[in-house]
Motif scaffolding. Structure first.
Motif, PDB file in Angstrom:
ATOM      1  N   VAL A 155       0.847  -1.188   0.000  1.00 23.83           N
ATOM      2  CA  VAL A 155       0.000   0.000   0.000  1.00 23.83           C
ATOM      3  C   VAL A 155       0.884   1.240   0.000  1.00 23.83           C
ATOM      4  CG1 VAL A 155      -1.929   1.125   1.162  1.00 23.83           C
ATOM      5  CG2 VAL A 155      -1.633  -1.337   1.381  1.00 23.83           C
ATOM      6  N   ASN A 156       0.499   2.256  -0.766  1.00 29.31           N
ATOM      7  CA  ASN A 156       1.384   3.416  -0.936  1.00 29.31           C
ATOM      8  C   ASN A 156       1.215   4.532   0.094  1.00 29.31           C
ATOM      9  OD1 ASN A 156      -0.864   4.784  -1.776  1.00 29.31           O
ATOM     10  ND2 ASN A 156      -0.174   5.109  -3.874  1.00 29.31           N
ATOM     11  N   SER A 157       0.277   4.390   1.041  1.00 31.34           N
ATOM     12  CA  SER A 157       0.127   5.440   2.051  1.00 31.34           C
ATOM     13  C   SER A 157      -0.513   4.894   3.319  1.00 31.34           C
ATOM     14  CB  SER A 157      -0.712   6.600   1.514  1.00 31.34           C
ATOM     15  OG  SER A 157      -2.070   6.219   1.421  1.00 31.34           O
ATOM     16  N   ASN A 158      -0.292   5.607   4.407  1.00 32.95           N
ATOM     17  CA  ASN A 158      -0.911   5.247   5.685  1.00 32.95           C
ATOM     18  C   ASN A 158      -2.429   5.368   5.614  1.00 32.95           C
ATOM     19  OD1 ASN A 158       1.466   4.673   7.118  1.00 32.95           O
ATOM     20  ND2 ASN A 158       1.796   6.823   7.566  1.00 32.95           N
ATOM     21  N   ALA A 159      -2.911   6.383   4.923  1.00 34.27           N
ATOM     22  CA  ALA A 159      -4.353   6.598   4.820  1.00 34.27           C
ATOM     23  C   ALA A 159      -5.024   5.437   4.077  1.00 34.27           C
ATOM     24  CB  ALA A 159      -4.636   7.914   4.106  1.00 34.27           C
ATOM     25  N   ALA A 160      -4.420   5.008   2.979  1.00 31.84           N
ATOM     26  CA  ALA A 160      -4.977   3.879   2.228  1.00 31.84           C
ATOM     27  C   ALA A 160      -4.935   2.605   3.067  1.00 31.84           C
ATOM     28  CB  ALA A 160      -4.214   3.694   0.927  1.00 31.84           C
ATOM     29  N   ALA A 161      -3.853   2.413   3.808  1.00 30.97           N
ATOM     30  CA  ALA A 161      -3.735   1.234   4.666  1.00 30.97           C
ATOM     31  C   ALA A 161      -4.795   1.243   5.758  1.00 30.97           C
ATOM     32  CB  ALA A 161      -2.339   1.162   5.271  1.00 30.97           C
ATOM     33  N   ALA A 162      -5.078   2.413   6.332  1.00 27.81           N
ATOM     34  CA  ALA A 162      -6.092   2.517   7.379  1.00 27.81           C
ATOM     35  C   ALA A 162      -7.464   2.105   6.848  1.00 27.81           C
ATOM     36  CB  ALA A 162      -6.132   3.938   7.924  1.00 27.81           C
ATOM     37  N   LYS A 163      -7.799   2.565   5.664  1.00 26.74           N
ATOM     38  CA  LYS A 163      -9.086   2.203   5.058  1.00 26.74           C
ATOM     39  C   LYS A 163      -9.126   0.708   4.739  1.00 26.74           C
ATOM     40  CE  LYS A 163     -13.115   2.758   3.284  1.00 26.74           C
ATOM     41  NZ  LYS A 163     -14.241   2.803   4.196  1.00 26.74           N
ATOM     42  N   LEU A 164      -8.028   0.185   4.205  1.00 24.72           N
ATOM     43  CA  LEU A 164      -7.990  -1.242   3.875  1.00 24.72           C
ATOM     44  C   LEU A 164      -8.110  -2.124   5.112  1.00 24.72           C
ATOM     45  CD1 LEU A 164      -5.337  -1.568   1.050  1.00 24.72           C
ATOM     46  CD2 LEU A 164      -7.752  -2.151   0.940  1.00 24.72           C
ATOM     47  N   ARG A 165      -7.522  -1.685   6.226  1.00 24.75           N
ATOM     48  CA  ARG A 165      -7.620  -2.469   7.465  1.00 24.75           C
ATOM     49  C   ARG A 165      -9.081  -2.704   7.849  1.00 24.75           C
ATOM     50  NH1 ARG A 165      -3.302   0.758   8.919  1.00 24.75           N
ATOM     51  NH2 ARG A 165      -1.374  -0.412   8.914  1.00 24.75           N
ATOM     52  N   GLN A 166      -9.919  -1.711   7.599  1.00 22.58           N
ATOM     53  CA  GLN A 166     -11.345  -1.852   7.890  1.00 22.58           C
ATOM     54  C   GLN A 166     -12.008  -2.882   6.980  1.00 22.58           C
ATOM     55  OE1 GLN A 166     -12.824   2.101   7.320  1.00 22.58           O
ATOM     56  NE2 GLN A 166     -11.930   2.876   9.227  1.00 22.58           N
ATOM     57  N   MET A 167     -11.453  -3.053   5.796  1.00 20.07           N
ATOM     58  CA  MET A 167     -12.045  -3.929   4.794  1.00 20.07           C
ATOM     59  C   MET A 167     -11.488  -5.351   4.825  1.00 20.07           C
ATOM     60  SD  MET A 167     -11.899  -1.259   1.607  1.00 20.07           S
ATOM     61  CE  MET A 167     -12.652  -2.441   0.499  1.00 20.07           C
ATOM     62  N   LEU A 168     -10.429  -5.596   5.598  1.00 24.43           N
ATOM     63  CA  LEU A 168      -9.743  -6.892   5.548  1.00 24.43           C
ATOM     64  C   LEU A 168     -10.653  -8.096   5.773  1.00 24.43           C
ATOM     65  CD1 LEU A 168      -6.246  -6.177   7.142  1.00 24.43           C
ATOM     66  CD2 LEU A 168      -6.847  -6.481   4.730  1.00 24.43           C
ATOM     67  N   PRO A 169     -11.575  -8.074   6.751  1.00 21.86           N
ATOM     68  CA  PRO A 169     -12.436  -9.265   6.907  1.00 21.86           C
ATOM     69  C   PRO A 169     -13.250  -9.585   5.652  1.00 21.86           C
ATOM     70  CG  PRO A 169     -12.536  -7.889   8.871  1.00 21.86           C
ATOM     71  CD  PRO A 169     -11.789  -7.102   7.826  1.00 21.86           C
ATOM     72  N   ALA A 170     -13.790  -8.557   5.010  1.00 17.94           N
ATOM     73  CA  ALA A 170     -14.574  -8.781   3.790  1.00 17.94           C
ATOM     74  C   ALA A 170     -13.694  -9.263   2.640  1.00 17.94           C
ATOM     75  CB  ALA A 170     -15.306  -7.504   3.386  1.00 17.94           C
ATOM     76  N   LEU A 171     -12.489  -8.700   2.528  1.00 14.17           N
ATOM     77  CA  LEU A 171     -11.571  -9.109   1.457  1.00 14.17           C
ATOM     78  C   LEU A 171     -11.147 -10.560   1.648  1.00 14.17           C
ATOM     79  CD1 LEU A 171      -9.285  -5.930   1.196  1.00 14.17           C
ATOM     80  CD2 LEU A 171     -11.304  -6.507  -0.171  1.00 14.17           C
ATOM     81  N   GLN A 172     -10.827 -10.921   2.882  1.00 12.62           N
ATOM     82  CA  GLN A 172     -10.408 -12.287   3.166  1.00 12.62           C
ATOM     83  C   GLN A 172     -11.553 -13.273   2.913  1.00 12.62           C
ATOM     84  OE1 GLN A 172      -8.576 -12.769   6.975  1.00 12.62           O
ATOM     85  NE2 GLN A 172      -8.675 -14.989   6.887  1.00 12.62           N
ATOM     86  N   ALA A 173     -12.750 -12.924   3.337  1.00 13.37           N
ATOM     87  CA  ALA A 173     -13.906 -13.798   3.106  1.00 13.37           C
ATOM     88  C   ALA A 173     -14.142 -13.995   1.611  1.00 13.37           C
ATOM     89  CB  ALA A 173     -15.148 -13.203   3.771  1.00 13.37           C
ATOM     90  N   HIS A 174     -14.011 -12.923   0.845  1.00 13.94           N
ATOM     91  CA  HIS A 174     -14.195 -13.011  -0.609  1.00 13.94           C
ATOM     92  C   HIS A 174     -13.151 -13.952  -1.231  1.00 13.94           C
ATOM     93  CE1 HIS A 174     -15.330 -11.633  -4.637  1.00 13.94           C
ATOM     94  NE2 HIS A 174     -14.038 -11.605  -4.895  1.00 13.94           N
ATOM     95  N   LEU A 175     -11.898 -13.782  -0.840  1.00  7.83           N
ATOM     96  CA  LEU A 175     -10.838 -14.639  -1.376  1.00  7.83           C
ATOM     97  C   LEU A 175     -11.099 -16.103  -1.034  1.00  7.83           C
ATOM     98  CD1 LEU A 175      -7.733 -12.431  -0.592  1.00  7.83           C
ATOM     99  CD2 LEU A 175      -8.597 -13.004  -2.869  1.00  7.83           C
ATOM    100  N   ASN A 176     -11.463 -16.352   0.216  1.00  5.22           N
ATOM    101  CA  ASN A 176     -11.705 -17.740   0.633  1.00  5.22           C
ATOM    102  C   ASN A 176     -12.911 -18.347  -0.073  1.00  5.22           C
ATOM    103  OD1 ASN A 176      -9.483 -18.041   2.348  1.00  5.22           O
ATOM    104  ND2 ASN A 176     -10.551 -17.009   4.006  1.00  5.22           N
ATOM    105  N   SER A 177     -13.931 -17.545  -0.326  1.00  4.99           N
ATOM    106  CA  SER A 177     -15.109 -18.060  -1.033  1.00  4.99           C
ATOM    107  C   SER A 177     -14.800 -18.361  -2.499  1.00  4.99           C
ATOM    108  CB  SER A 177     -16.275 -17.083  -0.930  1.00  4.99           C
ATOM    109  OG  SER A 177     -16.040 -15.939  -1.713  1.00  4.99           O
ATOM    110  N   HIS A 178     -13.687 -17.818  -2.992  1.00  6.84           N
ATOM    111  CA  HIS A 178     -13.261 -18.081  -4.367  1.00  6.84           C
ATOM    112  C   HIS A 178     -12.084 -19.053  -4.428  1.00  6.84           C
ATOM    113  CE1 HIS A 178     -15.831 -14.619  -5.079  1.00  6.84           C
ATOM    114  NE2 HIS A 178     -15.914 -15.046  -6.331  1.00  6.84           N
ATOM    115  N   GLY A 179     -11.867 -19.792  -3.337  1.00 11.52           N
ATOM    116  CA  GLY A 179     -10.890 -20.879  -3.345  1.00 11.52           C
ATOM    117  C   GLY A 179      -9.438 -20.499  -3.151  1.00 11.52           C
ATOM    118  N   HIS A 180      -9.153 -19.306  -2.642  1.00 10.24           N
ATOM    119  CA  HIS A 180      -7.760 -18.895  -2.497  1.00 10.24           C
ATOM    120  C   HIS A 180      -7.116 -19.311  -1.176  1.00 10.24           C
ATOM    121  CE1 HIS A 180      -7.553 -16.748  -6.263  1.00 10.24           C
ATOM    122  NE2 HIS A 180      -8.708 -16.181  -5.978  1.00 10.24           N
TER     123      HIS A 180
END
Length: 102
Positions: A63-88
């Motif tokens: 990630v190229n900035s602290n601000a982007a990382a902060a927003k992504l941290r909030q999204m991590l559970p949804a991102l991980q669930a999506h990846l796992n539901s697609h077999g990753h």
């Protein structure tokens, strides 16, 4: 007999070397993971993220900035669930903030 040197492509070299072949496969897999998340990531954040290394069941996003990382941290559970539901099979997503070159 004289040995003739011929140029080969990176893909040909990777196929000849097991370690390069594995690295190529991990790079491809990481890129596919990020591509599968594009619809979940807001437009302004998409350019701030790069696919990073895969280490077992852990995946890193660059990630190229602290601000982007902060927003992504909030999204991590949804991102991980999506990846796992697609077999990753991702147990953890790690974020690494890139240092800006000076």
């Amino acid at each position: 007999m004289a040995k003739i040197n011929q140029a080969i492509t990176l893909m040909e070299a990777a196929q000849e070397s097991p370690s390069l072949a594995r690295l190529t496969e991990l790079t491809r897999e990481s890129s596919l993971r990020l591509k599968s998340l594009q619809t979940l990531i807001p437009d302004p954040l998409r350019n701030a993220i790069q696919a990073g290394p895969i280490e077992g069941s852990e995946w890193c996003l660059l990630v190229n900035s602290n601000a982007a990382a902060a927003k992504l941290r909030q999204m991590l559970p949804a991102l991980q669930a999506h990846l796992n539901s697609h077999g990753h099979g991702v147990e953890k997503i790690r974020l690494k903030i890139l240092q800006n070159p000076r």
